[in-house]
Design an enzyme around this catalytic site. Structure first.
Site, mmCIF file in Angstrom:
data_model
loop_
_atom_site.group_PDB
_atom_site.id
_atom_site.type_symbol
_atom_site.label_atom_id
_atom_site.label_comp_id
_atom_site.label_asym_id
_atom_site.label_seq_id
_atom_site.Cartn_x
_atom_site.Cartn_y
_atom_site.Cartn_z
ATOM 1 N N CYS A 1 88.676 63.493 13.112
ATOM 2 C CA CYS A 1 88.584 65.145 13.874
ATOM 3 C C CYS A 1 90.015 65.689 13.736
ATOM 4 C CB CYS A 1 88.168 64.611 15.379
ATOM 5 S SG CYS A 1 86.491 64.003 15.688
ATOM 6 N N ARG B 1 90.155 65.259 8.089
ATOM 7 C CA ARG B 1 89.902 64.931 8.504
ATOM 8 C C ARG B 1 88.777 64.316 9.594
ATOM 9 N NH1 ARG B 1 95.222 64.213 11.105
ATOM 10 N NH2 ARG B 1 94.490 63.858 12.700
ATOM 11 N N TRP C 1 84.593 63.820 13.361
ATOM 12 C CA TRP C 1 83.998 62.739 12.201
ATOM 13 C C TRP C 1 83.554 61.880 14.006
ATOM 14 C CZ3 TRP C 1 84.588 57.386 13.104
ATOM 15 C CH2 TRP C 1 84.436 56.849 11.852
ATOM 16 N N ASN D 1 90.285 64.685 19.967
ATOM 17 C CA ASN D 1 90.012 64.300 19.106
ATOM 18 C C ASN D 1 91.132 62.719 19.592
ATOM 19 O OD1 ASN D 1 90.923 62.621 15.832
ATOM 20 N ND2 ASN D 1 93.131 64.220 16.067
ATOM 21 N N GLY D 2 89.732 62.008 19.120
ATOM 22 C CA GLY D 2 90.385 60.495 19.630
ATOM 23 C C GLY D 2 89.267 59.625 20.213
ATOM 24 N N GLU E 1 90.750 47.460 -5.867
ATOM 25 C CA GLU E 1 90.913 48.670 -5.438
ATOM 26 C C GLU E 1 90.006 49.370 -6.283
ATOM 27 O OE1 GLU E 1 92.350 50.449 -3.732
ATOM 28 O OE2 GLU E 1 92.487 52.337 -4.484
ATOM 29 N N LYS F 1 87.482 52.641 -4.774
ATOM 30 C CA LYS F 1 87.224 53.934 -5.038
ATOM 31 C C LYS F 1 86.196 53.758 -5.616
ATOM 32 C CE LYS F 1 90.140 55.026 -4.234
ATOM 33 N NZ LYS F 1 91.430 54.531 -3.475
ATOM 34 N N GLU G 1 82.849 53.844 -2.632
ATOM 35 C CA GLU G 1 83.552 54.910 -1.469
ATOM 36 C C GLU G 1 82.852 56.226 -2.246
ATOM 37 O OE1 GLU G 1 87.345 56.043 0.496
ATOM 38 O OE2 GLU G 1 88.253 55.297 -1.508
ATOM 39 N N HIS H 1 81.338 30.409 -8.403
ATOM 40 C CA HIS H 1 81.526 29.407 -8.023
ATOM 41 C C HIS H 1 80.168 30.037 -6.597
ATOM 42 C CE1 HIS H 1 85.114 27.059 -8.318
ATOM 43 N NE2 HIS H 1 85.786 28.043 -8.716
ATOM 44 N N LYS I 1 89.453 61.222 6.398
ATOM 45 C CA LYS I 1 90.650 60.644 4.921
ATOM 46 C C LYS I 1 92.147 60.284 6.114
ATOM 47 C CE LYS I 1 93.734 61.018 2.200
ATOM 48 N NZ LYS I 1 93.869 60.603 0.969
HETATM 49 O O1 M6R Z 1 96.516 56.477 5.705
HETATM 50 P P1 M6R Z 1 96.258 55.710 5.854
HETATM 51 O O2 M6R Z 1 97.089 54.648 4.360
HETATM 52 O O3 M6R Z 1 96.648 54.168 6.559
HETATM 53 O O4 M6R Z 1 94.947 55.072 5.330
HETATM 54 C C1 M6R Z 1 94.098 53.921 5.324
HETATM 55 C C2 M6R Z 1 92.436 53.745 4.976
HETATM 56 O O5 M6R Z 1 91.647 54.205 5.466
HETATM 57 C C3 M6R Z 1 92.430 54.755 3.489
HETATM 58 O O6 M6R Z 1 93.757 53.521 2.570
HETATM 59 C C4 M6R Z 1 91.179 54.159 2.861
HETATM 60 O O7 M6R Z 1 90.992 53.195 2.279
HETATM 61 C C5 M6R Z 1 90.932 55.334 1.887
HETATM 62 N N1 M6R Z 1 90.126 56.174 2.000
HETATM 63 C C6 M6R Z 1 90.888 54.373 0.279
HETATM 64 O O8 M6R Z 1 90.576 55.876 -0.217
#
Ligand code: M6R
Length: 600
Positions: free
Chosen positions: A2, A27, A73, A99-100, A477, A481, A484, A500, A595
């Site tokens: 948000c 956001r 969000w 926001n919160g 990672e 990627k 998501e 395993h 984000k």
């Molecule tokens: O702002 P931050 O680095 O603390 O965020 C952590 C995660 O939310 C962030 O890295 C998230 O996993 C990304 N969307 C991955 O691409």
């Protein structure tokens, strides 16, 4: 999660608010709304979906010089027009964006609002109804606002309009970020400086449990007891151009391409007069005073932390643990006698990480934050900060922040090693320069990676990424990627661990993408590739120059073995990008995500 904005001045608020919301759409983007105050009253427009959808429903004939806006969000209540902000009190006198998360909203509803017909499922509506309740009891708006804030448990950044006090925006914050932007004949509030950088670069930070009364001429900050707080503004070093896509179709692609430049910026930022990479000596001392480091992070930042652990142990000889913040906060391991906590967070606002920071500060431990955002909550509340210098990262999928985090961790490890008389067997400045060049080569090879996305991921439901040693961390990672942004179920796996159990999932055509950049395990990972190929997997090996085999699909330029994650991730980011693109996914704003994850 948000974002809120507010404007009060002489100009038409509509475009300023909508532009601000667009800049903050990263956001949260499941619904949005705005409220504008003019002589006829308060006009509220809300819509499910993106800011573009909101634009369609905003009545352009409404002119106003005061307004607030919100991009959501969803946490409480589904994404819908009813649950979108702003929310209004029963009489329509008060209008609020938030926001919160208000943790005790159910209890407040039961205690104070049994007779109030609520229109939404949100926690936010409770706040605005309480303000009206207290105003109806005879309090003025400021007092009603403050009384309400004192009842709230949880996080909030709020902006409030009062129909009967046209010339004021009331705002407040606790745990969620909020800034006040200053201008001539206008003032603004925003969750992020990016939202208002088009109109001002002068911002004042608000601290938790502060209220701010904003008119077009004045900004008065108070604590919850009503005492005025003085605070100097700072200049936000944000280039409006940094937050534009330019000619790129997506921020993600732009940010992938920026990685060589970011690498060079980091080298510049951390170089001392002798052209050595180092960090502030107070940070080196804090690390040296610790008997164990605890890296705390989430998502991509956690994956960078795994690589950082390797550096801090192999280069600086300090035992290091890496923990997912949301687990650590409720399930803390037995700590060493002198721990130092390192928080890695691109945004510096992640609530899960902050919850750990609050806890470890209560326990009296020191903390270092590695972040991209100067002045962010995690930076302010830690004892030390190291900046990423990556420039704003807007795509939800983190790319350049990941490589920046790893680079800064390498520099930290190198600086600590130096202070301990542990000579690095290579020049980090030189090796990171080689990395920057290799990154460029990879960014220029987009067509190859686009083809790989077609060949392996066009129709698949799932995909495995495997690697060993540092390549394993990059596999984690890579999988994050891909899933998501393309919604392909993906798993990162240690090559030797498949047999395993997980190898049972391999069937004819299952894509398995293997990384082979680590000399010590090169034969082992190739053995693992053979194991899955024998069971029908559609295998793809990405190796490094010097370690390549005949059938490898792509060979990345050679870099120092410890620094391979900085380059081997780039093909994976690009493969994920093109897979998402081919599947018509919204690359920059994937479903269900945001984000900056400011809720626990
Ligand atoms: O702002 P931050 O680095 O603390 O965020 C952590 C995660 O939310 C962030 O890295 C998230 O996993 C990304 N969307 C991955 O691409």
């Amino acid at each position: 999660m948000c974002g809120i904005v507010g404007y009060i001045g002489l100009k038409d608020a509509r475009e300023i608010l909508l532009n601000g919301l667009e800049k903050m759409e990263y956001r949260g983007y499941d619904s949005a709304g705005l409220a504008m105050r003019n002589a006829d009253g308060v006009h509220v427009f809300k819509e499910k979906g993106r800011i573009a959808d909101l634009r369609r429903v905003v009545d352009e004939s409404v002119q106003a010089t005061t307004g607030i806006g919100h991009t959501r969000w969803a946490t409480h209540g589904a994404p819908s027009r009813e649950n979108a902000h702003p929310h209004q009190s029963v009489s329509g006198r008060f209008t609020l964006v938030h926001n919160g998360v208000i943790e005790n909203y159910e209890q407040l509803k039961r205690e104070y609002l049994l007779d109030v017909p609520l229109k939404s499922d949100t926690d936010t509506e409770v706040i605005v109804q309480l303000i009206e309740l207290f105003a109806n009891e005879g309090l003025d708006t400021e007092a009603a606002f403050r009384k309400t804030l004192q009842l709230l448990k949880g996080s909030y950044a709020l902006a409030l309009l009062d129909r009967e006090q046209a010339e004021t925006i009331f705002a407040a914050k606790n745990k969620s970020p909020l800034l006040v932007g200053l201008g001539e004949d206008f003032n603004v509030v925003a969750s992020d400086a990016m939202a208002m950088i088009q109109v001002t670069d002068q911002f004042v930070e608000l601290m938790d449990k502060e209220v701010v009364i904003v008119t077009k001429e004045k900004v008065i900050i108070q604590n919850l007891a009503g005492e005025e707080m003085k605070r100097a503004p700072y200049t936000a070093e944000l280039d409006a151009g940094d937050i534009e896509k330019g000619t790129y179709p997506h921020y993600m692609l732009k940010e992938i391409d920026e990685q060589p430049l970011v690498m060079r910026k980091i080298i510049q930022a951390y170089q001392n007069d002798q052209e050595q990479l180092t960090v502030d000596q107070s940070i080196v001392q804090a690390v040296n005073a610790a008997d164990r480091l605890y890296i705390i992070a989430c998502g991509t930042s956690y994956h960078a932390g795994l690589v950082g652990k390797k550096y801090l142990e192999a280069i600086a000889n300090i035992p290091t643990e890496v923990h997912v913040a949301s687990e650590f906060v409720y399930d803390m391991p037995l700590l060493s006698k002198k721990p130092l906590f390192i928080f890695i967070s691109q945004s510096g606002e992640t609530a899960d990480s902050r919850a750990v920071l609050v806890k470890v500060k209560e326990l009296g431990y020191q903390a270092l934050t590695i972040t991209n955002v100067q002045g962010s909550t995690l930076s302010r509340e830690a004892d030390y900060t190291l900046l990423l210098h990556a420039g704003p990262e807007i795509a939800v999928a983190s790319t350049k922040a990941y490589t920046a985090q790893i680079s800064v961790l390498a520099i930290l490890a190198g600086a600590v090693a130096e202070s301990r008389g542990l000579k690095l067997p290579f020049s980090l400045t030189q090796e990171l320069g080689i990395v920057a060049n290799a990154m460029e080569v990879l960014c220029d090879a987009k067509e190859e990676f686009e083809q790989m996305a077609r060949d392996y991921l066009a129709t698949t439901r799932n995909c495995f990424f495997i690697g060993r040693a540092l390549d394993y961390y990059v596999s984690l990672e890579s999988a994050l990627k891909l899933k998501e942004i393309s919604y392909i179920q993906a798993e990162g796996f240690a090559g030797g661990e498949l047999k395993h159990g997980t190898i049972a999932l391999i069937e004819e055509g299952t894509p398995v993408i293997a990384l082979a950049t680590q000399e010590s395990v090169n034969l082992n990972i190739r053995g693992n590739v053979k194991e899955v190929a024998a069971r029908g997997a559609n295998t793809c090996v990405i190796s490094m120059k010097g370690l390549e085999s005949e059938d490898d699909r792509y060979v990345i330029p050679a870099v120092h073995e410890l620094l391979t994650p900085l380059v081997s991730i780039i093909p994976m980011q690009l493969i994920a990008y093109y897979a998402a693109l081919h599947r018509n996914c919204d690359v920059d704003k994937p479903r269900n995500l945001a984000k900056s994850v400011t809720v626990e």
